[in-house]
Design an enzyme around this catalytic site. Structure first.
Site, PDB file in Angstrom:
ATOM      1  N   TRP A 201       0.898  -1.096   0.352  1.00  0.00           N
ATOM      2  CA  TRP A 201      -0.190  -0.033  -0.408  1.00  0.00           C
ATOM      3  C   TRP A 201       0.446   1.435  -0.296  1.00  0.00           C
ATOM      4  O   TRP A 201       2.002   1.169   0.806  1.00  0.00           O
ATOM      5  CB  TRP A 201      -0.873   0.125   1.719  1.00  0.00           C
ATOM      6  CG  TRP A 201      -2.004   1.249   1.657  1.00  0.00           C
ATOM      7  CD1 TRP A 201      -2.354   1.233   0.488  1.00  0.00           C
ATOM      8  CD2 TRP A 201      -1.306   1.885   2.151  1.00  0.00           C
ATOM      9  NE1 TRP A 201      -2.945   3.019   1.300  1.00  0.00           N
ATOM     10  CE2 TRP A 201      -1.906   3.304   2.221  1.00  0.00           C
ATOM     11  CE3 TRP A 201       0.189   2.272   3.095  1.00  0.00           C
ATOM     12  CZ2 TRP A 201      -2.392   4.591   3.327  1.00  0.00           C
ATOM     13  CZ3 TRP A 201      -0.194   3.725   3.676  1.00  0.00           C
ATOM     14  CH2 TRP A 201      -0.976   4.562   3.695  1.00  0.00           C
ATOM     15  N   ASP A 369     -14.922  10.682   0.397  1.00  0.00           N
ATOM     16  CA  ASP A 369     -15.515   9.948   1.448  1.00  0.00           C
ATOM     17  C   ASP A 369     -16.155  10.679   2.246  1.00  0.00           C
ATOM     18  O   ASP A 369     -15.751  11.185   2.342  1.00  0.00           O
ATOM     19  CB  ASP A 369     -15.025   8.909   1.738  1.00  0.00           C
ATOM     20  CG  ASP A 369     -15.032   7.685   3.443  1.00  0.00           C
ATOM     21  OD1 ASP A 369     -16.168   7.870   2.762  1.00  0.00           O
ATOM     22  OD2 ASP A 369     -14.453   7.321   3.215  1.00  0.00           O
ATOM     23  N   ARG A 445     -10.022  -2.007   8.398  1.00  0.00           N
ATOM     24  CA  ARG A 445     -11.081  -0.478   8.548  1.00  0.00           C
ATOM     25  C   ARG A 445     -12.360  -0.143   8.674  1.00  0.00           C
ATOM     26  O   ARG A 445     -13.424   0.260   7.915  1.00  0.00           O
ATOM     27  CB  ARG A 445     -10.363  -0.113   6.633  1.00  0.00           C
ATOM     28  CG  ARG A 445     -10.506   1.709   6.569  1.00  0.00           C
ATOM     29  CD  ARG A 445     -10.155   2.019   4.675  1.00  0.00           C
ATOM     30  NE  ARG A 445      -9.711   3.269   5.462  1.00  0.00           N
ATOM     31  CZ  ARG A 445     -10.524   4.725   4.208  1.00  0.00           C
ATOM     32  NH1 ARG A 445     -11.529   4.062   3.565  1.00  0.00           N
ATOM     33  NH2 ARG A 445     -10.453   5.474   4.395  1.00  0.00           N
ATOM     34  N   ASP A 480     -14.516   2.869  -5.109  1.00  0.00           N
ATOM     35  CA  ASP A 480     -13.460   2.405  -4.825  1.00  0.00           C
ATOM     36  C   ASP A 480     -13.577   0.766  -3.902  1.00  0.00           C
ATOM     37  O   ASP A 480     -14.745   0.485  -4.050  1.00  0.00           O
ATOM     38  CB  ASP A 480     -13.118   3.621  -3.243  1.00  0.00           C
ATOM     39  CG  ASP A 480     -11.749   3.609  -2.514  1.00  0.00           C
ATOM     40  OD1 ASP A 480     -10.587   2.606  -2.863  1.00  0.00           O
ATOM     41  OD2 ASP A 480     -11.461   4.108  -2.215  1.00  0.00           O
ATOM     42  N   MET A 481     -11.924   0.447  -3.473  1.00  0.00           N
ATOM     43  CA  MET A 481     -12.462  -0.842  -2.613  1.00  0.00           C
ATOM     44  C   MET A 481     -11.148  -1.412  -2.033  1.00  0.00           C
ATOM     45  O   MET A 481      -9.934  -0.974  -2.366  1.00  0.00           O
ATOM     46  CB  MET A 481     -12.692  -1.842  -3.928  1.00  0.00           C
ATOM     47  CG  MET A 481     -12.868  -3.295  -3.246  1.00  0.00           C
ATOM     48  SD  MET A 481     -13.810  -3.990  -1.981  1.00  0.00           S
ATOM     49  CE  MET A 481     -13.551  -5.478  -1.801  1.00  0.00           C
ATOM     50  N   ASP A 550      -2.369   5.713  -3.047  1.00  0.00           N
ATOM     51  CA  ASP A 550      -2.675   6.767  -1.872  1.00  0.00           C
ATOM     52  C   ASP A 550      -1.633   7.915  -1.771  1.00  0.00           C
ATOM     53  O   ASP A 550      -1.534   8.977  -0.974  1.00  0.00           O
ATOM     54  CB  ASP A 550      -3.382   6.142  -0.817  1.00  0.00           C
ATOM     55  CG  ASP A 550      -4.983   6.210  -0.353  1.00  0.00           C
ATOM     56  OD1 ASP A 550      -5.327   6.063  -1.839  1.00  0.00           O
ATOM     57  OD2 ASP A 550      -5.343   5.450   0.436  1.00  0.00           O
TER      58      ASP A 550
HETATM   59  C1  GLA Z   1      -8.385   4.769  -0.309  1.00  0.00           C
HETATM   60  C2  GLA Z   1      -8.324   5.639  -0.836  1.00  0.00           C
HETATM   61  C3  GLA Z   1      -8.348   7.785  -0.948  1.00  0.00           C
HETATM   62  C4  GLA Z   1      -9.495   7.744  -0.723  1.00  0.00           C
HETATM   63  C5  GLA Z   1     -10.096   7.432   1.006  1.00  0.00           C
HETATM   64  C6  GLA Z   1     -11.865   7.770   1.565  1.00  0.00           C
HETATM   65  O1  GLA Z   1      -7.893   4.525   0.721  1.00  0.00           O
HETATM   66  O2  GLA Z   1      -7.521   5.646  -1.931  1.00  0.00           O
HETATM   67  O3  GLA Z   1      -8.175   8.224  -2.552  1.00  0.00           O
HETATM   68  O4  GLA Z   1     -10.686   7.743  -1.180  1.00  0.00           O
HETATM   69  O5  GLA Z   1     -10.168   5.750   0.496  1.00  0.00           O
HETATM   70  O6  GLA Z   1     -12.112   7.032   2.960  1.00  0.00           O
END
Ligand code: GLA
Length: 731
Positions: A201, A369, A445, A480-481, A550
């Site tokens: 990650w 989010d 999470r 997203d996932m 991220d």
């Molecule tokens: C993940 C995505 C981020 C953001 C967060 C929101 O980590 O990779 O870009 O959207 O979720 O919770």
């Protein structure tokens, strides 16, 4: 029509005299032959062969083709169960419990175009393509199964797409392992090397080059939706791979479930590569009359090193994998709310953010989010895709209206496949989680995964997403996932089918994504999986762009984007200019550097512009304006990787227009050079040597030949975290 059929006959030739199939790419050949026992064997995959070479190869091969020890042969798709104990492409269990198979050729067909696997994404054939498909039909000695092997050649790009379909003809059998493609490479003058893309990650796709020594190496994904630790791609070279020379072969799966690309080096030095669905925790029951389709695998050959391979793959991915109206459009510059506002916002904050973004040059506002349920942090509400009226009293519809009134497009974040235990959805449907009753299942999470194999789950999600898309007039979705698939179990399937769940999960996800794509083709969907955890060719069939990581730190992004560029085109890579200090690394890099790294992919912004200094705001606005001048070039041009950030103190890459009329060069130097050292020139590539190119930033004009010989001295200024973008226009 006759002319078209003739073309097909030209790109795939069957020679009945020698029992060979010659798949003729513009610069490559794939040559198959049937052995005396009707076993398909590979004679050659590499540089293009002349007709005389084919006959010569077939004659030489025939003297060895009948060797009773199959382990000595280059078999094209070996099933388990005879005297070849290399890792097989196919491992079946028969109705009598035995695992011995012996598939032999029954018939073949050569047709124009191609078909796609049932229930899975498939690559496209466009009008004018000379693509043609060879289907080999094989049957097992006991005639309980039939195996179809598909080979689609795209001659213009030297790309071969392979897949396999197995059909149970009698009784009930079981698949223990099925690959999409399998290639046996001969002993080479130099040992084979592999290039893979491991990571984690926030540091996805770190390039790893390693000599393949005797034994089995598995590049694989086991987490079902989170493949930060390895991307479904592998390249092979003879000796250490070079950027601009030497033959390279590569494999990329059009698949987003558990995948496997294994490389087995036999004691003799021969190499077998298998690519397909991971056999880890996989077993698939086949009742009489049922078929199973393996996903597609994209095979590329280039004789000009990794660079040539990537350019072929980029053309293929952006034109024959990505689809829909957004494939052929410049993508809007987006401003995403996440790093700027996280969960803490109200209607007016988002409108203010949008207005600031608009003034800078943004074209799309993405509310990330936190807009739904009661989601003030990441422990709740996934699954409750209804706006939180505490934050958005005018609803999503009211917010969308205000964003659109500013002249911006509007998009929202969703994580459809996940559910929070603390959500209305989970309280109502506890059985919709992908874990068996009696087992609590881990959370990550604070979330579970929905059972995407259930039609009612998919129908519910389709209804919810459709409602929001239509209610708000969404232009964009970030899909997203964020959770790996662990402890899989589903009450929807009997005991004997539980080991099918990881594949059924992705089949269900694809079905939902496909339904939404077909209903709302104008909605631009950007994929995400905790950053770039599911960035593969399967997803790109539904989502023409993907959030690459991220990690938005500019220096780390150079590495992440460099690794991805081995097989992913720049236009598919989401790259955002974020605030400083960087939220993950704490590093503060100048706006100029952050901007140029994002400009070499699909640029966006992910910060709150109201926190910027006046100077940074001006620089950001200038960068956005410059990006709009080059984004078409970034989308359609050829990438040349010039200086490797994994190897040196400096990195550089360029994007050159197909007609060589212009280019843009990017240079990044993390640390200032030692005093007294002369600045190092840069050697460009891919230009027209005879043309003159004007470099307005430096007020210079050079010939392409001089630029490729190394006469460009980019102005990096002084200090650490230096970078430059240089534009070249042919005069
Ligand atoms: C993940 C995505 C981020 C953001 C967060 C929101 O980590 O990779 O870009 O959207 O979720 O919770």
């Amino acid at each position: 029509m006759v002319g078209f059929l003739r073309e097909v006959a030209l790109v795939i030739e069957f020679d009945p005299e020698h029992s060979t199939f010659h798949l003729k790419g513009n610069s490559s050949s794939y040559l198959l032959a049937l052995s005396p026992s009707r076993d398909p064997q590979l004679l050659h995959w590499g540089a293009a062969l002349g007709d005389g070479d084919v006959v010569q190869l077939a004659r030489l091969w025939r003297t060895k083709a009948g060797d009773p020890l199959l382990e000595k042969l280059r078999r094209d798709y070996a099933s388990f169960g005879n005297n070849d104990l290399r890792s097989p492409a196919l491992h079946l269990e028969h109705p009598d419990g035995s695992r011995i198979s012996a598939f032999t050729y029954l018939e073949h067909e050569i047709t124009a175009g191609k078909s796609v696997p049932h229930g899975l994404p498939g690559t496209l054939v466009e009008p004018g393509d000379k693509a043609a498909t060879l289907r080999l039909r094989l049957v097992d000695g006991l005639r309980a199964q039939q195996l179809d092997l598909y080979y689609t050649l795209y001659p213009e790009m030297d790309i071969l797409v392979r897949r396999a379909v197995i059909k149970q003809m009698k009784g009930t059998g079981c698949i223990q392992k099925i690959m999409s493609a399998s290639v046996d490479f001969p002993v080479a003058a130099r040992p084979y090397w592999s290039v893979s893309l491991p990571g984690d990650w926030a540091r996805e796709r770190m390039v790893q080059k390693a000599e393949l020594k005797q034994g089995l190496v598995r590049a694989e994904g086991r987490r079902g939706s989170q493949f930060h630790d390895m991307s479904p791609f592998l390249a092979v070279s003879q000796g250490p791979p070079a950027e601009d020379s030497g033959p390279v072969w590569s494999f990329a799966l059009v698949y987003s479930g558990n995948w496997l690309i294994e490389a087995e080096t036999h004691p003799s030095g021969r190499l077998r590569i298998n690519a397909g669905i991971n056999d880890f925790d996989f077993k698939w029951r086949l009742d009489e009359g049922e078929s199973f389709d393996a996903p597609e695998c994209v095979l590329a050959f280039a004789s000009g090193g990794l660079g040539a391979m990537s350019r072929n793959l980029h053309d293929f991915v952006r034109g024959r994998v990505c689809r829909g109206p957004w494939r052929d459009r410049d993508r809007p510059v987006l401003l995403n709310s996440w790093e700027g506002l996280h969960f803490g916002f109200k209607h007016e904050d988002i409108v203010a953010l949008a207005a600031e973004g608009k003034a800078l040059g943004a074209e799309l506002l993405v509310l990330d989010d936190g807009w739904f349920g009661k989601r003030d942090d990441d422990r709740t509400s996934l699954g409750d895709w209804v706006e939180d009226v505490r934050k958005l009293p005018q609803g999503i519809r009211g917010l969308s209206r205000d964003i659109h009134a500013l002249g911006l497009k509007f998009g929202l974040w969703f994580e459809p496949e996940s559910v929070s235990p603390d959500s209305e959805l989970f309280r109502k449907h506890p059985g919709w989680g992908l874990t068996l009753a009696g087992r609590p299942g881990s959370t990550h999470r604070t979330q579970h995964v929905l059972d995407m194999s259930r039609a009612e789950v998919r129908d519910h999600l389709f209804e919810r997403l459709s409602h929001t898309i239509e209610d708000a007039g969404l232009d964009y979705i970030k899909w997203d996932m964020n959770r790996p698939l662990w402890e899989l179990g589903s009450d929807a399937w009997p005991a004997g089918r539980q080991s099918e769940l990881s594949h059924r999960f992705i089949l269900g996800t694809y079905e939902l994504m496909g339904r939404l794509r077909d209903r709302y083709p104008e909605v631009l969907v950007e994929g995400c999986a905790g950053g770039g955890g599911r960035f593969d060719l399967g997803m790109l069939c539904y989502q023409p762009q993907f959030w690459a990581s991220d990690n938005t730190d500019a220096l780390d992004r150079v590495l992440i984007q460099w690794g991805g560029s081995l097989f992913l085109p720049a236009v598919s890579v989401g790259a955002h200019i974020s605030g400083i200090p960087n939220q993950l690394t704490g590093r503060s890099t100048p706006m100029r550097l952050r901007a140029l790294v994002a400009m070499s992919a699909n640029l966006g912004i992910e910060l709150d512009p109201s926190t910027l200094s006046r100077q940074d705001k001006n620089e950001l606005a200038t960068a956005l304006a410059r990006y709009k001048e080059i984004r078409r070039l970034v989308r359609l041009g050829d990438l040349y990787r010039l200086e490797d950030p994994f190897a040196g103190p400096r990195s550089a890459w360029s994007i050159v227009a197909k007609d060589k009329s212009e280019a843009v060069v990017f240079v990044v130097q993390p640390l200032a050079s030692l005093p007294g050292l002369d600045p190092r020139p840069l050697r460009l590539a891919g230009l027209d040597p005879a043309a003159d190119y004007r470099i307005s930033d430096l007020d210079q004009t050079w010939s392409g030949a001089a630029l490729m010989a190394g006469c460009l001295l980019p102005d990096l200024g002084k200090g650490d975290y230096a970078g430059a973008m240089v534009r070249l226009i042919r005069r």
